[in-house]
Motif scaffolding. Structure first.
Motif, short mmCIF file in Angstrom:
data_model
loop_
_atom_site.label_atom_id
_atom_site.label_comp_id
_atom_site.label_asym_id
_atom_site.label_seq_id
_atom_site.Cartn_x
_atom_site.Cartn_y
_atom_site.Cartn_z
N GLN A 118 20.55 57.36 39.43
CA GLN A 118 20.61 58.82 39.34
C GLN A 118 21.57 59.24 38.24
OE1 GLN A 118 21.78 59.03 43.58
NE2 GLN A 118 20.58 60.91 43.55
N ALA A 119 21.19 60.31 37.55
CA ALA A 119 22.14 60.93 36.63
C ALA A 119 22.50 62.29 37.20
CB ALA A 119 21.51 61.09 35.24
N ARG A 120 23.79 62.59 37.22
CA ARG A 120 24.23 63.89 37.75
C ARG A 120 25.05 64.61 36.69
NH1 ARG A 120 26.01 62.42 43.43
NH2 ARG A 120 24.06 61.78 44.40
N GLY A 168 14.08 62.88 18.68
CA GLY A 168 15.37 63.56 18.64
C GLY A 168 15.66 64.41 19.87
N CYS A 169 14.84 64.27 20.94
CA CYS A 169 15.07 65.10 22.11
C CYS A 169 16.14 64.50 23.02
CB CYS A 169 13.78 65.27 22.90
SG CYS A 169 13.22 63.74 23.67
N GLY A 170 16.60 63.28 22.71
CA GLY A 170 17.66 62.67 23.51
C GLY A 170 17.16 61.66 24.51
N LYS A 171 15.86 61.33 24.45
CA LYS A 171 15.35 60.41 25.49
C LYS A 171 15.91 59.00 25.31
CE LYS A 171 10.74 60.00 23.21
NZ LYS A 171 11.11 60.46 21.88
N SER A 172 15.98 58.51 24.06
CA SER A 172 16.57 57.18 23.86
C SER A 172 18.06 57.19 24.17
CB SER A 172 16.37 56.72 22.41
OG SER A 172 15.03 56.34 22.21
N THR A 173 18.71 58.29 23.82
CA THR A 173 20.14 58.40 24.10
C THR A 173 20.40 58.31 25.60
OG1 THR A 173 20.38 59.81 22.18
CG2 THR A 173 22.16 59.87 23.78
N MET A 174 19.54 59.00 26.39
CA MET A 174 19.71 58.94 27.83
C MET A 174 19.51 57.51 28.34
SD MET A 174 17.93 61.13 30.85
CE MET A 174 16.33 60.37 30.94
N LEU A 175 18.46 56.85 27.81
CA LEU A 175 18.19 55.48 28.22
C LEU A 175 19.40 54.59 27.95
CD1 LEU A 175 15.53 54.27 29.35
CD2 LEU A 175 15.21 53.22 27.12
N ARG A 176 19.97 54.77 26.75
CA ARG A 176 21.11 53.95 26.36
C ARG A 176 22.39 54.30 27.12
NH1 ARG A 176 21.59 51.63 21.36
NH2 ARG A 176 19.62 50.71 20.71
N ALA A 177 22.38 55.45 27.78
CA ALA A 177 23.53 55.77 28.62
C ALA A 177 23.50 54.91 29.88
CB ALA A 177 23.53 57.25 28.99
N PHE A 178 22.28 54.53 30.32
CA PHE A 178 22.15 53.82 31.59
C PHE A 178 22.68 52.38 31.54
CE2 PHE A 178 18.31 56.75 32.57
CZ PHE A 178 19.19 57.78 32.89
N ASN A 179 22.71 51.77 30.36
CA ASN A 179 23.39 50.46 30.28
C ASN A 179 24.59 50.54 29.35
OD1 ASN A 179 21.98 50.65 27.89
ND2 ASN A 179 21.18 48.55 27.93
N ARG A 180 25.01 51.74 29.10
CA ARG A 180 26.18 52.03 28.28
C ARG A 180 26.15 51.38 26.91
NH1 ARG A 180 31.64 52.49 31.68
NH2 ARG A 180 32.43 52.40 29.56
N MET A 181 24.96 51.33 26.32
CA MET A 181 24.88 50.85 24.95
C MET A 181 25.44 51.88 23.98
SD MET A 181 23.80 47.79 24.88
CE MET A 181 23.02 47.31 23.34
N ASN A 182 25.49 53.13 24.42
CA ASN A 182 26.08 54.16 23.56
C ASN A 182 27.55 53.90 23.28
OD1 ASN A 182 23.76 55.71 23.23
ND2 ASN A 182 24.08 56.76 25.19
N ASP A 183 28.19 53.08 24.14
CA ASP A 183 29.59 52.76 23.91
C ASP A 183 29.81 52.11 22.55
OD1 ASP A 183 29.62 53.52 26.54
OD2 ASP A 183 31.09 52.01 27.14
N GLY A 200 29.93 63.44 33.28
CA GLY A 200 29.00 63.49 34.40
C GLY A 200 29.02 62.16 35.13
N LYS A 201 27.95 61.93 35.89
CA LYS A 201 27.89 60.69 36.67
C LYS A 201 26.56 60.01 36.46
CE LYS A 201 30.88 61.66 40.61
NZ LYS A 201 30.90 62.01 42.03
N ILE A 202 26.59 58.68 36.39
CA ILE A 202 25.36 57.91 36.46
C ILE A 202 25.54 56.93 37.61
CG2 ILE A 202 23.85 56.25 35.31
CD1 ILE A 202 24.78 57.47 32.63
N LEU A 203 24.75 57.13 38.66
CA LEU A 203 24.91 56.29 39.84
C LEU A 203 23.81 55.23 39.88
CD1 LEU A 203 25.52 59.19 42.39
CD2 LEU A 203 27.26 57.75 41.32
N ILE A 204 24.23 53.99 39.97
CA ILE A 204 23.26 52.92 40.18
C ILE A 204 23.61 52.26 41.50
CG2 ILE A 204 22.36 50.71 39.34
CD1 ILE A 204 22.80 51.73 36.53
N ASP A 205 22.69 52.28 42.44
CA ASP A 205 22.97 51.85 43.81
C ASP A 205 24.23 52.54 44.34
OD1 ASP A 205 20.77 50.14 43.82
OD2 ASP A 205 21.93 48.50 42.96
N GLY A 206 24.40 53.80 43.97
CA GLY A 206 25.52 54.57 44.47
C GLY A 206 26.82 54.40 43.70
N GLU A 207 26.86 53.48 42.76
CA GLU A 207 28.11 53.25 42.02
C GLU A 207 28.07 53.98 40.68
OE1 GLU A 207 28.70 49.22 40.86
OE2 GLU A 207 30.85 49.46 40.52
#
Lengths: 251, 282
Positions: free
Chosen positions: A5-7, A39-54, A63-70
């Motif tokens: 989940q992204a919050r 350029g709508c941010g879809k790849s950016t969002m994807l890369r947020a989920f494994n923190r490749m944007n770091d 915000g929050k990205i919860l994976i199995d609640g964490e």
């Protein structure tokens, strides 16, 4: 079951806001497609989920990205563990310039405390079977991976990912380098894989989203405009911008 | 129209002549040294110690001395240079410190070799009390070739495609694992090329070893790294300017051996680079 989940997810590249208050949740063992113009941010969002944007300088995430609640955006989150759990398939097939064998066992060599030959053999066979390459490649495991066809390379990359046993597979336009037949076969593979993995695929190929996904989200200028069951999004979108996009008025 | 065609011809002729001018001195140097030096080359010349005040005998101690110095220099310079290159290309952020380090490396490359010699004398020979020795000479040569090794290693590391690092990290590898398993193996040919070019440079320099290791006349082999040693470039200088009545053949023979040694190293570097280019497909 909600897997990811992204919050209130906001993301900036320096001053540019690439994601605006995204709230979304992804179901376990389903395929969710994210569509939207470049350029709508879809790849950016994807890369947020494994923190490749770091890896990119100037990126700030809130915000929050919860994976199995964490919440994986917590400072203490171990990135190695996160990426082992949330794997990624890239736009261009990108095997390492190593043998087929070495490509697949890469993850095991990185993560295993002790490397056992028998275990490596099993990983090779299981992973290649999972992507339907075993019969083609079992006799040339020690050939260079760069000699394979584009489709085989992309399958190999998926096999390399499966070998580390992720829960979530992020796919960033995985078929954009492939021809239509190869694309169809990779989509077939994705349907197979969803029995075991939660798949999130970013694509600007709307037909692909319609064909493979259970749920679809439409993004525009960093916002998630609409999210729902794929057939609803494509047959009766609620938002006019979604409708405009899927009917091809812009893109 | 005709005017522009003529100026085109003139420009072409000038460019061609300038290029030709580069070849002439190189060709002449090689031809003269080979013609005059080849008669001196025989097994005795390569394997014997210098005799009769260096007017006869061979140059074996100088060959061995140069090999020791070159190996010594690389033992010091390669690990330090490689680690520095890894830090600069993989870890350092673009900031004041990293800019200063890069500036220092560029400047280090521009320091005249005789200054390295004086520096080596002051630091290693006198301050650390290593004396005039293979150790002092190797360290001095090592510092001299550090910029070459750092620069070429950095280029080699940075030429490894970014996507490889990205995939490796995305599979859960740490940064160091990524460097160790993916970046370094793919950069090794480039690093080797730079190292060998550095070796060639170290083998040919006279000034840095002048005060730090080179012996005028030492008709035996060094026993430890604290011994002085003869070395080819310095030996050549000595028999050309300091010892009267040395047969021209011996001088050119020595030059030829040094030239072959350096050319051989460069050739190896070229072959490695060529094989690597042919192999890589990304």
């Amino acid at each position: 079951m909600e897997k990811l989940q992204a919050r209130n997810l906001n993301l900036w590249y320096y001053d540019f806001q690439a994601l605006k208050d995204v709230n979304v949740s992804f179901e376990e063992k389903k395929i969710t497609a994210i569509i939207g113009p470049s350029g709508c941010g879809k790849s950016t969002m994807l890369r947020a989920f494994n923190r490749m944007n770091d890896l990119i300088e100037g990126v700030r995430t809130e915000g929050k990205i919860l994976i199995d609640g964490e919440n994986i955006l917590n400072n203490g989150m171990g990135l190695e563990g996160l990426r082992k759990k949330v794997g990624m398939v890239f736009q261009r097939p990108n095997p390492f310039p190593l043998s087929i064998y070495e490509n697949i066992v890469f993850g095991e060599k990185i993560h295993a405390e002790k490397i056992k030959k028998g275990r490596l053999e099993r990983i090779i066979e299981d992973s290649l079977k999972a992507v339907f390459l075993w019969d083609d490649l079992k006799d040339k495991l020690h050939k260079p991976a760069l000699g394979l066809s584009l489709e085989q390379k992309q399958r190999l990359c998926i096999a390399r990912l499966i070998a580390v046993k992720p829960d979530v597979v992020l796919m960033d336009e995985p078929c954009s380098a492939l021809d239509p037949q190869a694309t169809a076969r990779i989509e077939e593979l994705m349907r197979e894989l969803k029995n075991n993995y939660t798949i999130i695929i970013v694509t600007h190929n709307m037909q692909q989203a319609a064909r493979v996904s259970d749920e679809t989200g439409f993004m525009l200028l960093g916002e998630l405009i609409e999210f729902g069951r794929t057939e609803d999004i494509f047959t009766r979108p609620k938002d006019r911008r979604t409708e405009d996009y899927i009917t091809g008025r812009y893109g | 129209m005709r005017n522009s065609a003529r100026s085109q011809k003139i420009a072409f002729a000038l460019l061609f002549l300038a290029t030709l001018l580069i070849i002439i001195p190189v060709g002449l140097i090689v031809v003269i040294i080979v013609i005059k030096g080849l008669p001196a080359i025989n097994w005795q010349f390569l394997s014997d110690i210098p005799r009769q005040g260096m007017r006869a005998g061979g140059i074996f101690p100088a060959i061995i001395g140069t090999l020791y110095l070159v190996i010594g220099a690389i033992v010091f310079a390669l690990p330090i240079g490689l680690l520095a290159a890894i830090y600069l290309s993989e870890y350092s952020k673009e900031n004041f410190l990293s800019r200063m380090i890069k500036l220092a490396i560029v400047n280090l490359a521009g320091v005249p070799s005789v200054v390295y010699g004086l520096f080596g004398l002051a630091l290693f020979v006198v301050f650390f009390k290593f004396g005039a020795s293979i150790l002092s000479g190797s360290l001095t040569l090592g510092i001299m070739i550090l910029p070459i090794i750092i620069t070429t290693s950095r280029e080699a590391l940075e030429s490894v495609p970014h996507s490889f690092r990205e995939v490796s990290l995305s599979l859960g590898a740490s940064k160091w694992q990524t460097i160790r398993h993916i970046v370094l193996p793919n950069a090794i040919p480039g690093i080797l090329t730079g190292t060998i070019l550095g070796l060639g440079r170290a083998a040919g320099e006279t000034a840095p070893i002048l005060f730090t290791v080179a012996a005028f006349y030492l008709p035996r082999l060094p026993k430890s790294i604290f011994d002085q040693a003869m070395a080819l470039p310095y030996h050549l200088y000595v028999i050309s300017t300091q010892v009267p009545n040395v047969d021209e053949k011996i001088r050119y023979g020595t030059a030829l051996v040094l030239l072959i040694l350096v050319l051989f190293m460069n050739l190896v570097a070229i072959i490695i680079r060529y094989k690597f280019r042919k192999k890589k497909k990304w």
